[in-house]
Write a protein that holds these residues in place. Structure first.
Motif, PDB file in Angstrom:
ATOM      1  N   GLU A  54       6.849-145.232  14.314  1.00  0.00           N
ATOM      2  CA  GLU A  54       7.124-144.713  13.042  1.00  0.00           C
ATOM      3  C   GLU A  54       6.868-143.260  12.682  1.00  0.00           C
ATOM      4  N   ARG A  55       5.776-142.702  12.981  1.00  0.00           N
ATOM      5  CA  ARG A  55       5.573-141.440  13.105  1.00  0.00           C
ATOM      6  C   ARG A  55       6.597-140.576  13.820  1.00  0.00           C
ATOM      7  N   LEU A  56       6.973-140.818  14.846  1.00  0.00           N
ATOM      8  CA  LEU A  56       7.891-139.980  15.574  1.00  0.00           C
ATOM      9  C   LEU A  56       9.217-140.362  15.234  1.00  0.00           C
ATOM     10  N   GLU A  57       9.811-141.243  14.878  1.00  0.00           N
ATOM     11  CA  GLU A  57      10.982-141.588  14.166  1.00  0.00           C
ATOM     12  C   GLU A  57      11.108-140.799  12.873  1.00  0.00           C
ATOM     13  N   GLN A  58      10.100-140.652  11.928  1.00  0.00           N
ATOM     14  CA  GLN A  58       9.875-139.731  11.008  1.00  0.00           C
ATOM     15  C   GLN A  58       9.894-138.379  11.051  1.00  0.00           C
ATOM     16  N   ARG A  59       9.356-137.817  12.293  1.00  0.00           N
ATOM     17  CA  ARG A  59       9.235-136.603  12.773  1.00  0.00           C
ATOM     18  C   ARG A  59      10.744-136.222  13.343  1.00  0.00           C
ATOM     19  N   ALA A  60      11.298-137.160  13.987  1.00  0.00           N
ATOM     20  CA  ALA A  60      12.761-136.808  14.543  1.00  0.00           C
ATOM     21  C   ALA A  60      13.899-136.678  13.272  1.00  0.00           C
ATOM     22  N   SER A  67      16.543-129.691  20.079  1.00  0.00           N
ATOM     23  CA  SER A  67      15.949-130.145  21.248  1.00  0.00           C
ATOM     24  C   SER A  67      14.646-130.724  20.758  1.00  0.00           C
ATOM     25  N   GLU A  68      13.943-130.229  19.783  1.00  0.00           N
ATOM     26  CA  GLU A  68      12.808-130.903  19.253  1.00  0.00           C
ATOM     27  C   GLU A  68      13.044-132.404  18.758  1.00  0.00           C
ATOM     28  N   LYS A  69      14.436-132.647  18.127  1.00  0.00           N
ATOM     29  CA  LYS A  69      14.720-133.955  17.713  1.00  0.00           C
ATOM     30  C   LYS A  69      14.991-134.753  18.729  1.00  0.00           C
ATOM     31  N   ALA A  70      15.569-134.503  19.648  1.00  0.00           N
ATOM     32  CA  ALA A  70      15.736-135.175  20.814  1.00  0.00           C
ATOM     33  C   ALA A  70      14.386-135.612  21.617  1.00  0.00           C
ATOM     34  N   ARG A  71      13.393-134.742  21.685  1.00  0.00           N
ATOM     35  CA  ARG A  71      12.292-135.196  22.393  1.00  0.00           C
ATOM     36  C   ARG A  71      11.451-136.120  21.377  1.00  0.00           C
ATOM     37  N   ALA A  72      11.656-136.027  19.924  1.00  0.00           N
ATOM     38  CA  ALA A  72      10.836-136.989  19.154  1.00  0.00           C
ATOM     39  C   ALA A  72      11.641-138.404  19.194  1.00  0.00           C
ATOM     40  N   ASP A 363      11.218-140.134  34.968  1.00  0.00           N
ATOM     41  CA  ASP A 363      12.351-139.666  33.902  1.00  0.00           C
ATOM     42  C   ASP A 363      12.227-138.354  33.371  1.00  0.00           C
ATOM     43  N   VAL A 364      11.424-137.517  34.067  1.00  0.00           N
ATOM     44  CA  VAL A 364      11.507-135.872  33.603  1.00  0.00           C
ATOM     45  C   VAL A 364      11.719-135.432  34.997  1.00  0.00           C
ATOM     46  N   ALA A 365      11.582-133.906  34.676  1.00  0.00           N
ATOM     47  CA  ALA A 365      12.081-133.009  35.699  1.00  0.00           C
ATOM     48  C   ALA A 365      11.252-131.544  35.404  1.00  0.00           C
ATOM     49  N   VAL A 366      10.989-130.769  36.551  1.00  0.00           N
ATOM     50  CA  VAL A 366      10.192-129.649  36.386  1.00  0.00           C
ATOM     51  C   VAL A 366      10.793-128.717  35.333  1.00  0.00           C
ATOM     52  N   GLY A 367       9.924-128.188  34.480  1.00  0.00           N
ATOM     53  CA  GLY A 367      10.530-127.249  33.610  1.00  0.00           C
ATOM     54  C   GLY A 367      11.000-127.896  32.272  1.00  0.00           C
ATOM     55  N   GLN A 368      10.904-129.287  32.233  1.00  0.00           N
ATOM     56  CA  GLN A 368      11.310-129.945  30.890  1.00  0.00           C
ATOM     57  C   GLN A 368      10.009-130.036  29.988  1.00  0.00           C
ATOM     58  N   ASN A 369      10.299-129.742  28.862  1.00  0.00           N
ATOM     59  CA  ASN A 369       9.228-129.515  27.857  1.00  0.00           C
ATOM     60  C   ASN A 369       9.120-131.222  27.037  1.00  0.00           C
ATOM     61  N   VAL A 370       7.682-131.445  27.100  1.00  0.00           N
ATOM     62  CA  VAL A 370       7.750-132.874  26.565  1.00  0.00           C
ATOM     63  C   VAL A 370       6.794-132.693  25.365  1.00  0.00           C
ATOM     64  N   THR A 371       6.541-133.867  24.538  1.00  0.00           N
ATOM     65  CA  THR A 371       5.859-133.941  23.492  1.00  0.00           C
ATOM     66  C   THR A 371       4.779-135.292  23.634  1.00  0.00           C
TER      67      THR A 371
END
Length: 404
Positions: A54-60, A67-72, A363-371
């Motif tokens: 729920e918190r991440l959905e609100q953040r998105a 990019s930030e919206k996609a990560r959230a 599911d991730v690659a080198v150089g990818q930013n994650v939260t």
């Protein structure tokens, strides 16, 4: 009438009212307590995953940057996947608890079965002979009066004692209903999990493509990371080399840009003083969580079978459990490493590094930013361990001290 009948009735009633009929093994409660603990843990994990989703959905919804919206959004969906996994675990724990309670109840009812059978047989024998015929048989009238006196004095106690038995039978029926509901809930959670995993796979693939397009040198960086993995003697050396590369990258990013040429050649040059770098902070990631839901099988600093101290913790993960990023940062390495399955190394701010090992799918690659909560991949198909290490300046620290 049988002269033994009053004796049988009296002894049977005595057995029903408390005398032991058959020696039974003592009932063990450890299994029931373990099932209750597993149920409480699964429900707590379910609540935590729901709150995080729920918190991440609100953040998105609030995010303006794509990019930030996609990560959230990806992290929120991963939290929903973990919520469904916890729902399955809770249903399985409910089913195990109902099964173990029913087995205990069956043992309890078995101890009462023998005196009840004897009493029923005695009462059936008494009811099969009419009262008039019993009065004509020598001695039967005296036996009948004696039996009637025994029944009159003990029937109230029989009702009192059998009221608990009726309650146990009601409890048995309730446990069967609980087991059926737990099975239905598990099937529903499995359907939700399958649907959300498909959505997450598609979203994670989109995020990897965006990250690859945003960073033109991502492929070269991934190749360098693989070379470092081949050259490193062990996992500690690999983490150290990646930390050094990440520190160099941060220092290069802090360097000032080129000084612009003055518009008037005759104008006096103005000395530009590069900004002095501020002392690096040492704060850990603002939000840090466990990468997967599961029981801790090895704690920080525990000695292994070889005598080596654990540099992190090990978690028993469900088959194909969702693994998420413990904290925000940048993926410095993602790939197989000898003896550890597929691993992910995340570079956090202020010299902190996270190492997650034991994944089967990445599911991730080198150089990818994650939260915190971004999907990293899946645990093995068979039940296995996912390990978590947190380091500050290269030194292992207990990750449990920084969960928030």
């Amino acid at each position: 009438m049988n002269r033994r009948l009053p004796v049988i009735a009296g002894l049977t009633l005595a057995g029903l009212l408390g005398l032991p009929a058959i020696a039974q093994a003592p009932v063990r409660f450890e299994a029931v307590e373990q099932a209750r603990e597993a149920l409480d843990a699964a429900r707590q994990q379910q609540r935590n995953a729901r709150a995080r989703g729920e918190r991440l959905e609100q953040r998105a919804a609030r995010s303006r940057e794509a990019s930030e919206k996609a990560r959230a959004e990806a992290a929120a969906l991963a939290a929903r996947v973990q919520q469904a996994e916890a729902g399955i675990a809770a249903s399985e724990a409910r089913l195990a608890l109902a099964d173990r309670e029913k087995r205990m109840l069956d043992r309890k009812l078995a101890r009462r079965r023998t005196p009840l059978v004897r009493l029923t047989a005695a009462l059936q024998s008494m009811s099969s002979r009419p009262l008039a015929l019993s009065a004509l048989q020598p001695g039967s009238l005296r036996d009948l009066v004696y039996t009637r006196a025994v029944l009159d004095s003990t029937i109230p106690l029989v009702r009192e004692k059998t009221s608990a038995l009726r309650g146990d039978l009601e409890r048995a029926r309730a446990l069967q209903a609980e087991a059926r509901q737990a099975l239905a809930d598990r099937r529903e959670s499995e359907e939700v999990l399958l649907r959300r995993r498909k959505e997450l796979v598609a979203l994670a693939e989109q995020e990897r493509l965006r990250a690859r397009q945003a960073a033109g040198g991502a492929d070269r960086e991934a190749q360098r990371a693989l070379v470092l993995a081949e050259q490193a003697i062990d996992l500690d050396e690999l983490v150290g080399r990646l930390e050094a590369a990440g520190s160099l990258r941060e220092r290069l990013a802090m360097l000032p840009g080129p000084v612009p040429r003055p518009a008037d050649p005759g104008a006096a040059r103005v000395a530009v003083t590069p900004p002095s770098p501020e002392p690096s902070a040492t704060e850990p990631p603002a939000r840090y969580l466990l990468p997967v839901a599961g029981e801790i099988t090895a704690g920080f600093g525990e000695a292994s079978a070889s005598g080596q101290r654990q540099a992190g913790i090990a978690l028993a993960a469900r088959p194909r459990a969702q693994v998420v990023a413990p904290g925000a940062g940048r993926v410095g390495f993602a790939g197989p490493y000898r003896g550890f399955g597929r691993i992910v190394i995340i570079e956090h701010a202020n010299g902190w590094t996270t190492l997650v090992t034991g994944l089967e799918i990445l599911d991730v690659a080198v150089g990818q930013n994650v939260t915190a909560g971004s999907p990293l991949g899946l645990a093995p198909t068979r039940r296995g361990e996912v390990t978590l290490e947190l380091r500050q300046g290269g030194e292992p620290v207990n990750p449990l001290d920084h969960l928030r």
